[in-house]
Design a protein around this motif. Structure first.
Motif, PDB file in Angstrom:
ATOM      1  N   GLN A  38      26.742  71.347  68.306  1.00 28.01           N
ATOM      2  CA  GLN A  38      27.199  70.810  67.029  1.00 28.01           C
ATOM      3  C   GLN A  38      28.653  71.064  66.692  1.00 28.01           C
ATOM      4  OE1 GLN A  38      24.874  69.884  64.634  1.00 28.01           O
ATOM      5  NE2 GLN A  38      23.311  69.987  66.414  1.00 28.01           N
ATOM      6  N   THR A 159      16.613  76.088  64.184  1.00 29.77           N
ATOM      7  CA  THR A 159      15.593  75.556  63.371  1.00 29.77           C
ATOM      8  C   THR A 159      16.222  75.040  62.109  1.00 29.77           C
ATOM      9  OG1 THR A 159      13.818  77.130  64.085  1.00 29.77           O
ATOM     10  CG2 THR A 159      13.321  76.037  62.024  1.00 29.77           C
ATOM     11  N   THR A 161      19.284  74.121  61.620  1.00 25.71           N
ATOM     12  CA  THR A 161      20.230  73.107  61.860  1.00 25.71           C
ATOM     13  C   THR A 161      19.311  71.975  61.909  1.00 25.71           C
ATOM     14  OG1 THR A 161      21.735  74.409  63.186  1.00 25.71           O
ATOM     15  CG2 THR A 161      21.848  71.942  63.730  1.00 25.71           C
ATOM     16  N   ASP A 162      18.041  71.820  62.512  1.00 22.77           N
ATOM     17  CA  ASP A 162      17.272  70.764  62.697  1.00 22.77           C
ATOM     18  C   ASP A 162      16.758  70.291  61.197  1.00 22.77           C
ATOM     19  OD1 ASP A 162      16.936  69.751  65.085  1.00 22.77           O
ATOM     20  OD2 ASP A 162      15.332  70.670  65.697  1.00 22.77           O
ATOM     21  N   SER A 250      14.967  68.936  70.842  1.00 24.33           N
ATOM     22  CA  SER A 250      15.459  69.113  69.490  1.00 24.33           C
ATOM     23  C   SER A 250      16.054  70.565  69.382  1.00 24.33           C
ATOM     24  CB  SER A 250      14.466  69.031  68.396  1.00 24.33           C
ATOM     25  OG  SER A 250      13.594  70.143  68.563  1.00 24.33           O
ATOM     26  N   SER A 251      16.914  70.607  68.218  1.00 21.66           N
ATOM     27  CA  SER A 251      17.788  71.819  68.147  1.00 21.66           C
ATOM     28  C   SER A 251      16.678  73.220  68.170  1.00 21.66           C
ATOM     29  CB  SER A 251      18.563  71.986  67.056  1.00 21.66           C
ATOM     30  OG  SER A 251      19.910  71.043  67.301  1.00 21.66           O
ATOM     31  N   THR A 252      15.600  72.882  67.474  1.00 19.36           N
ATOM     32  CA  THR A 252      14.555  73.905  67.411  1.00 19.36           C
ATOM     33  C   THR A 252      14.173  74.543  68.274  1.00 19.36           C
ATOM     34  OG1 THR A 252      14.012  72.811  64.951  1.00 19.36           O
ATOM     35  CG2 THR A 252      12.396  74.248  65.984  1.00 19.36           C
TER      36      THR A 252
END
Length: 411
Positions: A38, A159, A161-162, A250-252
């Motif tokens: 990010q 989480t 961030t997603d 995904s970021s999560t």
């Protein structure tokens, strides 16, 4: 003597309070690790530069650990721990409003300074206030707060961030930390067995230099530096690998990969019991070999094999770290607290240097370069461990010869 004993309300409150302090410290310390991609996207920085958001914090932390330990001898345990976690929480909120990456790094350096308050003091508080028969349980709960905090901080940020963005994640984590901080202040009993002393930096420096003269301890500090350097490198850049092709996770999901930290809770304890049975040298060398095996298994493209490699690597790291850190206390004949401080200095300094250096390997050679760098760290650690074993054997032979001469001298 009115010590805190297992089964009492005061004991429970004190342990939950220190669990909370450890949770706040390590949740906020590692909060930027899953955010490197990010930062690369938001601020246009390279992966190695993005890693400075963690490396600078751990670097400053490594130095200030020794300072905070000394300050607490004069200013008190609870006061400094309170200042530490309160300031760390405020800095996390401020991170969300950093206008530039340089401003973010400055805040992380300041945060690294205050982070040292809990790891440098918490164990000293427990050793002073808890009944010796209940100390093992208390130490275990505090350490679990550290690991769960580090794990939770990464998962929360991934989480948030997603679902929102990393700035909202920072504010959420900072506010949550402030609420937990209030509980800490309310729950932790004031020190009853602490007596303030004058700051004696001259005596402290003398004891620190005494440890540096011991080649065995130097080997252990080197092992700490290289193992942590390799370990943090893998977790620093695995997110870049898994967020990109061919995985596109995904970021999560990437944040939840840090759940494998939980295997360290088992391996650190299990390796300790194995060392009682087979000896520290064999178990430490085996642990480093397990880390190397896990690192190699992250090379294949298959995601299942790669995740299995991360689990094996993490399992070996925590087991090896538990043996090496325990060996420091055994090796140091006096001033063990200072010896442990030097070990932690090498540990976090290794995280700082290794974590950023690995970024240059990632940028130049990708994941293969990262594993090559980690492999070099582990080969160095293995060599130092072998050297330590040889030093121990030499010392035993010298001691046996001395005892034999002494015995014959009396005959």
């Amino acid at each position: 003597m009115n010590y805190l004993q297992k089964g009492t309300k005061e004991f429970t409150l004190a342990n939950l309070a220190l669990f909370a302090a450890g949770f706040i410290t390590f949740a906020n310390l590692y909060i930027t690790q899953p955010l490197f991609p990010q930062f690369t996207k938001t601020f246009g920085v390279s992966p190695a530069t993005a890693s400075l958001s963690l490396s600078l914090s751990t670097g400053v932390l490594s130095v200030t650990l020794i300072i905070f330990g000394s300050l607490s001898e004069a200013w008190g345990r609870k006061r400094l721990m309170t200042i530490s976690i309160f300031a760390a929480s405020i800095f996390t909120i401020l991170l969300a409003f950093a206008p530039t990456f340089e401003a973010l790094l400055l805040l992380r350096m300041l945060q690294g300074f205050v982070f040292a308050g809990v790891p440098a003091i918490a164990m000293a508080y427990l050793a002073e206030e808890v009944d010796p028969k209940s100390l093992g349980v208390a130490m275990g709960l505090y350490i679990s707060g550290n690991s769960i905090g580090g794990l939770s901080g990464r998962i929360i940020m991934g989480t948030m961030t997603d679902f929102f963005n990393w700035q909202i994640g920072m504010v959420f984590t900072g506010l949550l930390s402030l609420l937990i901080c209030l509980y800490f202040v309310w729950a932790l009993p004031a020190s009853k067995h602490f007596s303030p002393r004058k700051l004696e930096f001259k005596a402290l420096s003398k004891s620190l230099f005494h440890h540096i003269k011991d080649p065995g301890l130097i080997c252990l500090f080197g092992i700490s530096f290289t193992l942590m350097g390799g370990f943090v490198t893998l977790y620093n850049y695995i997110s870049y690998k898994l967020l990109g092709a061919p995985y596109h996770l995904s970021s999560t999901v990437v944040g939840w990969i840090f759940i494998v930290y939980l295997v360290g809770t088992f391996s650190s304890t299990w390796f300790g019991s194995l060392s009682d049975k087979f000896g520290r040298p064999k178990v430490l060398l085996t642990g480093i070999a397990i880390m190397f095996t896990g690192a190699i298994l992250t090379l294949p493209i298959n995601l299942v094999i790669k995740i299995a490699g991360i689990v094996i690597f993490t399992f070996g790291f925590f087991g090896s770290h538990s043996i090496a850190s325990g060996w420091v206390s055994f090796r140091a004949t006096k001033d063990r607290a200072q010896a442990s401080s030097l070990y932690l200095f090498a540990y976090y300094f290794g995280s700082s240097i290794g974590g950023t250096t690995g970024g240059f390997f990632w940028s130049r050679w990708g994941w293969n370069g990262v594993i090559a760098f980690i492999g070099a760290c582990l080969v160095t650690a293995f060599t130092l461990a072998v050297t330590l074993v040889l030093l121990n054997e030499k010392a035993k032979k010298h001691q046996n010869s001395f005892q034999l001469v002494k015995k014959e001298g009396f005959q």
